[in-house]
Design a protein around this motif. Structure first.
Motif, PDB file in Angstrom:
ATOM      1  N   TYR A 141       5.732  -6.390  -9.371  1.00 29.24           N
ATOM      2  CA  TYR A 141       4.157  -5.423  -9.792  1.00 29.24           C
ATOM      3  C   TYR A 141       4.706  -4.742 -11.378  1.00 29.24           C
ATOM      4  CZ  TYR A 141       1.262  -6.157  -6.281  1.00 29.24           C
ATOM      5  OH  TYR A 141       0.317  -7.188  -4.596  1.00 29.24           O
ATOM      6  N   GLU A 142       4.011  -4.616 -12.379  1.00 26.66           N
ATOM      7  CA  GLU A 142       4.435  -3.560 -13.100  1.00 26.66           C
ATOM      8  C   GLU A 142       4.331  -2.371 -12.094  1.00 26.66           C
ATOM      9  OE1 GLU A 142       0.716  -1.497 -15.230  1.00 26.66           O
ATOM     10  OE2 GLU A 142      -0.922  -2.111 -13.243  1.00 26.66           O
ATOM     11  N   PHE A 143       5.442  -1.401 -12.776  1.00 30.49           N
ATOM     12  CA  PHE A 143       6.258  -0.242 -11.956  1.00 30.49           C
ATOM     13  C   PHE A 143       5.276   0.793 -12.742  1.00 30.49           C
ATOM     14  CE2 PHE A 143       9.378   3.740 -12.789  1.00 30.49           C
ATOM     15  CZ  PHE A 143       9.741   3.421 -11.478  1.00 30.49           C
ATOM     16  N   MET A 144       4.948   1.727 -11.819  1.00 33.57           N
ATOM     17  CA  MET A 144       4.263   2.811 -11.498  1.00 33.57           C
ATOM     18  C   MET A 144       4.900   4.108 -11.250  1.00 33.57           C
ATOM     19  SD  MET A 144       0.630   1.978 -12.106  1.00 33.57           S
ATOM     20  CE  MET A 144       1.390   0.819 -13.477  1.00 33.57           C
ATOM     21  N   PRO A 145       5.328   4.800 -12.839  1.00 29.94           N
ATOM     22  CA  PRO A 145       6.391   5.694 -12.569  1.00 29.94           C
ATOM     23  C   PRO A 145       6.183   7.236 -12.070  1.00 29.94           C
ATOM     24  CG  PRO A 145       5.415   6.234 -14.511  1.00 29.94           C
ATOM     25  CD  PRO A 145       4.817   4.402 -14.434  1.00 29.94           C
ATOM     26  N   ASN A 146       4.502   7.348 -11.221  1.00 30.73           N
ATOM     27  CA  ASN A 146       4.798   8.250 -10.922  1.00 30.73           C
ATOM     28  C   ASN A 146       4.797   8.514  -9.516  1.00 30.73           C
ATOM     29  OD1 ASN A 146       5.343  10.364 -12.560  1.00 30.73           O
ATOM     30  ND2 ASN A 146       3.528  10.284 -13.977  1.00 30.73           N
ATOM     31  N   LYS A 147       4.352   7.534  -9.016  1.00 31.55           N
ATOM     32  CA  LYS A 147       4.565   6.640  -7.757  1.00 31.55           C
ATOM     33  C   LYS A 147       2.845   6.803  -7.164  1.00 31.55           C
ATOM     34  CE  LYS A 147       9.158   8.360  -6.752  1.00 31.55           C
ATOM     35  NZ  LYS A 147      10.143   9.240  -5.403  1.00 31.55           N
ATOM     36  N   LEU A 171     -15.276 -12.796  -7.856  1.00 28.75           N
ATOM     37  CA  LEU A 171     -15.581 -13.023  -6.110  1.00 28.75           C
ATOM     38  C   LEU A 171     -15.844 -10.792  -5.660  1.00 28.75           C
ATOM     39  CD1 LEU A 171     -13.377 -15.245  -4.521  1.00 28.75           C
ATOM     40  CD2 LEU A 171     -15.878 -15.246  -5.010  1.00 28.75           C
ATOM     41  N   ARG A 172     -16.601 -10.570  -5.130  1.00 36.46           N
ATOM     42  CA  ARG A 172     -17.019  -9.291  -4.124  1.00 36.46           C
ATOM     43  C   ARG A 172     -15.681  -9.316  -3.133  1.00 36.46           C
ATOM     44  NH1 ARG A 172     -21.566  -9.721  -1.996  1.00 36.46           N
ATOM     45  NH2 ARG A 172     -22.874  -8.958  -3.699  1.00 36.46           N
ATOM     46  N   ILE A 173     -15.116  -7.826  -3.210  1.00 33.88           N
ATOM     47  CA  ILE A 173     -13.629  -8.011  -2.662  1.00 33.88           C
ATOM     48  C   ILE A 173     -14.163  -6.942  -2.182  1.00 33.88           C
ATOM     49  CG2 ILE A 173     -10.814  -6.940  -2.842  1.00 33.88           C
ATOM     50  CD1 ILE A 173     -11.480  -9.322  -5.407  1.00 33.88           C
ATOM     51  N   ILE A 174     -13.536  -6.910  -0.226  1.00 34.21           N
ATOM     52  CA  ILE A 174     -13.284  -5.424   0.065  1.00 34.21           C
ATOM     53  C   ILE A 174     -11.649  -4.889   0.491  1.00 34.21           C
ATOM     54  CG2 ILE A 174     -13.818  -4.302   2.041  1.00 34.21           C
ATOM     55  CD1 ILE A 174     -16.454  -5.822   0.091  1.00 34.21           C
ATOM     56  N   HIS A 175     -12.017  -4.399   0.022  1.00 33.15           N
ATOM     57  CA  HIS A 175     -10.345  -3.425  -0.214  1.00 33.15           C
ATOM     58  C   HIS A 175      -9.141  -3.203   1.467  1.00 33.15           C
ATOM     59  CE1 HIS A 175      -6.528  -1.303  -0.645  1.00 33.15           C
ATOM     60  NE2 HIS A 175      -6.124  -1.448  -1.705  1.00 33.15           N
ATOM     61  N   ARG A 176     -10.350  -2.533   2.642  1.00 35.66           N
ATOM     62  CA  ARG A 176     -10.126  -2.503   3.586  1.00 35.66           C
ATOM     63  C   ARG A 176      -8.961  -1.736   3.254  1.00 35.66           C
ATOM     64  NH1 ARG A 176     -10.438  -7.133   7.392  1.00 35.66           N
ATOM     65  NH2 ARG A 176      -8.583  -7.901   6.976  1.00 35.66           N
ATOM     66  N   ASP A 177      -8.177  -1.277   2.984  1.00 33.70           N
ATOM     67  CA  ASP A 177      -7.007  -0.681   3.384  1.00 33.70           C
ATOM     68  C   ASP A 177      -7.078   0.888   2.491  1.00 33.70           C
ATOM     69  OD1 ASP A 177      -5.064   0.873   4.993  1.00 33.70           O
ATOM     70  OD2 ASP A 177      -3.063  -1.092   4.391  1.00 33.70           O
ATOM     71  N   MET A 178      -8.462   0.992   1.477  1.00 30.61           N
ATOM     72  CA  MET A 178      -8.104   2.546   0.298  1.00 30.61           C
ATOM     73  C   MET A 178      -7.712   3.526   0.788  1.00 30.61           C
ATOM     74  SD  MET A 178      -8.735   2.217  -2.401  1.00 30.61           S
ATOM     75  CE  MET A 178      -7.642   3.383  -2.903  1.00 30.61           C
ATOM     76  N   LYS A 179      -6.483   4.108   0.785  1.00 31.45           N
ATOM     77  CA  LYS A 179      -6.038   5.106   0.371  1.00 31.45           C
ATOM     78  C   LYS A 179      -5.015   5.933  -0.316  1.00 31.45           C
ATOM     79  CE  LYS A 179      -2.587   3.169   3.315  1.00 31.45           C
ATOM     80  NZ  LYS A 179      -1.713   3.123   4.842  1.00 31.45           N
ATOM     81  N   ALA A 180      -4.847   7.075   0.125  1.00 33.00           N
ATOM     82  CA  ALA A 180      -4.494   8.037  -0.751  1.00 33.00           C
ATOM     83  C   ALA A 180      -2.614   7.376  -1.378  1.00 33.00           C
ATOM     84  CB  ALA A 180      -3.843   9.034  -0.034  1.00 33.00           C
ATOM     85  N   SER A 181      -2.171   6.576   0.044  1.00 32.50           N
ATOM     86  CA  SER A 181      -0.914   5.644  -0.403  1.00 32.50           C
ATOM     87  C   SER A 181      -1.270   4.720  -1.416  1.00 32.50           C
ATOM     88  CB  SER A 181       0.016   5.753   0.989  1.00 32.50           C
ATOM     89  OG  SER A 181      -0.439   4.920   1.504  1.00 32.50           O
ATOM     90  N   ASN A 182      -2.244   4.253  -0.999  1.00 31.16           N
ATOM     91  CA  ASN A 182      -2.129   2.801  -2.124  1.00 31.16           C
ATOM     92  C   ASN A 182      -3.209   3.048  -3.753  1.00 31.16           C
ATOM     93  OD1 ASN A 182      -1.464   1.178  -0.443  1.00 31.16           O
ATOM     94  ND2 ASN A 182      -2.943   0.292   0.852  1.00 31.16           N
ATOM     95  N   VAL A 183      -3.057   4.294  -4.030  1.00 31.51           N
ATOM     96  CA  VAL A 183      -3.248   4.984  -4.967  1.00 31.51           C
ATOM     97  C   VAL A 183      -2.490   4.787  -5.627  1.00 31.51           C
ATOM     98  CG1 VAL A 183      -4.951   6.394  -6.554  1.00 31.51           C
ATOM     99  CG2 VAL A 183      -5.739   5.901  -4.755  1.00 31.51           C
ATOM    100  N   LEU A 184      -1.971   3.968  -6.805  1.00 36.75           N
ATOM    101  CA  LEU A 184      -0.370   4.363  -8.177  1.00 36.75           C
ATOM    102  C   LEU A 184      -1.119   4.905  -8.854  1.00 36.75           C
ATOM    103  CD1 LEU A 184       1.604   1.368  -7.404  1.00 36.75           C
ATOM    104  CD2 LEU A 184       1.377   2.829  -5.612  1.00 36.75           C
ATOM    105  N   LEU A 185       0.468   5.961  -9.664  1.00 36.68           N
ATOM    106  CA  LEU A 185      -0.045   6.925 -10.966  1.00 36.68           C
ATOM    107  C   LEU A 185       1.182   6.214 -11.932  1.00 36.68           C
ATOM    108  CD1 LEU A 185      -0.485  10.414  -9.043  1.00 36.68           C
ATOM    109  CD2 LEU A 185      -2.058   8.830 -10.099  1.00 36.68           C
TER     110      LEU A 185
END
Length: 379
Positions: A160-166, A206-220
């Motif tokens: 993946y592209e690197f997200m420097p702010n975790k 396609l309509r996509i359901i993530h099913r694991d939406m949470k704070a740790s899966n939001v990168l900055l």
């Protein structure tokens, strides 16, 4: 009898013939050895090519029109090993259900994040393929970008592209680091995640359901812009399909919609529920799972609903914001979150409606007056 002259004449002829024979034998051996070595390397190269082709075929899937295949760069294991300093501990960024994640730097200086499938991971090859297939075609500024993958020997990795702010949870649940995210940054993150989910639900092919939406899966990223990640548990819907069900409930407790946790039913409204939890966590700086108010047994949802009923939603807002917080905006976010976490899916707004709510000052509907929490009704 041989005369001396005849002997030496014969010897003079025999000596060159022996040298020729020896030279021919040696040359033959060299040629045969060369052919064997070349054949071996050709065999190894062909085997490697077949392995790569099979690997690519494994992660390739026809799109909905049945004619187009995914094209995704395949990285060599040696390239990734060199980039991560042979997966050294000091390059390790973290670890999830999939396995460890490492920071790497390619020879051209590009920074990458390497998600390495653990051999003892609860998520396996199916989740790996699922993530590759889904995210390879997705292009949105609020979704993390997949650069390629590596399937070689025993290794299976996503690049993946690197997200420097975790990730978001690295900040909002830490007393010191949370102060780096003032209200304006948090509201920007809320809106960015909403845009990313709207794209998945409505604007992608396609309509996509993530099913694991949470704070740790939001990168900055460098500017603290949010990008949704981890599509290993995501599911796609085609045509007019809007919901599905499964016998295997996966995801993270504390973010799961009640109909999914209890009956395995999921839809776009499941993601809406998870977004509502995330919204409460961003505003309050508290985790839904594991948080209980000292004066009662309610978790974060229960506390939010209780304060809303009492007319005191401001008490939920993270105290460190102080005067920097836009109180009306924060209260509006709490209101939206309560609409998103309503008990019945049909009562929850869509992500397109959520986007409109976040971007306007129009009057919002009241959330339903009951909420079921751990089998108990809060009225």
């Amino acid at each position: 009898m041989w005369t001396d002259g005849a002997y030496w004449a014969t010897g003079a002829k025999a000596e060159p013939d022996t040298k020729v024979v020896v030279a021919i034998v040696v040359a033959t051996i060299v040629v045969v050895a060369g052919l064997l070595v070349s054949g071996y390397y050709m065999y190894k190269s062909r085997t490697k090519l077949i392995e790569k082709t099979e690997s690519r075929r494994e992660i390739s899937q026809k799109t909905d029109d049945g004619n187009e295949e995914l094209e995704l760069p395949m990285f060599e294991l040696s390239t990734i090993a060199n980039a991560t300093d042979n997966f050294s501990l000091h390059n390790k960024l973290g670890e999830g259900g999939f396995g460890p994640v490492y920071k790497g730097t390619l020879t051209d200086g590009k920074e990458i994040a390497v998600k390495r499938l653990s051999k003892i991971s609860g998520q396996g090859l199916n989740e790996f393929k699922n993530e590759v297939i889904l995210i390879a075609k997705l292009q949105h500024r609020n979704l993390v970008k997949l650069l390629g993958c590596c399937i070689q020997e025993e290794e299976k990795m996503l690049i993946y592209e690197f997200m420097p702010n975790k990730s978001l949870d690295f900040f909002i649940f830490d007393q010191k680091r949370s102060k780096l995210l003032d209200w304006s940054k948090r509201f920007n993150i809320i809106c960015g995640v909403a845009r990313g989910l709207l794209y998945l639900h409505q604007d992608s092919r396609l309509r996509i359901i993530h099913r694991d939406m949470k704070a740790s899966n939001v990168l900055l990223d460098q500017e603290m812009n949010p990008k949704i990640s981890d599509f290993g548990l995501a599911r796609t819907f085609g045509g007019d399909q809007t919901e599905g069900n499964t016998n295997r409930v996966v995801g993270t407790y504390g973010y799961m919609a009640p109909e999914y946790a209890s009956d395995g039913l999921f839809s776009v409204k499941s993601d809406v529920f998870s977004f509502g939890i995330l919204l409460l966590e961003i505003v309050s700086g508290k985790k839904n799972r594991g948080f209980y108010h000292p004066d009662h047994d309610l978790n974060l949802i229960g506390q939010a609903w209780q304060l809303w009923k009492e007319g005191n939603p401001l008490e939920l807002i993270d105290s460190f914001f102080g005067e920097s917080c836009n109180l009306s905006e924060a209260v509006r976010c709490i209101h939206i979150s309560l609409l998103c976490v309503q008990q019945h899916p049909e009562d929850r707004p869509t992500m397109s409606a959520v986007g409109l709510m976040l971007g306007s000052e129009n009057t919002l509907p009241e959330p339903k007056s009951t909420w079921f929490l751990d089998g108990q009704e809060i009225t």
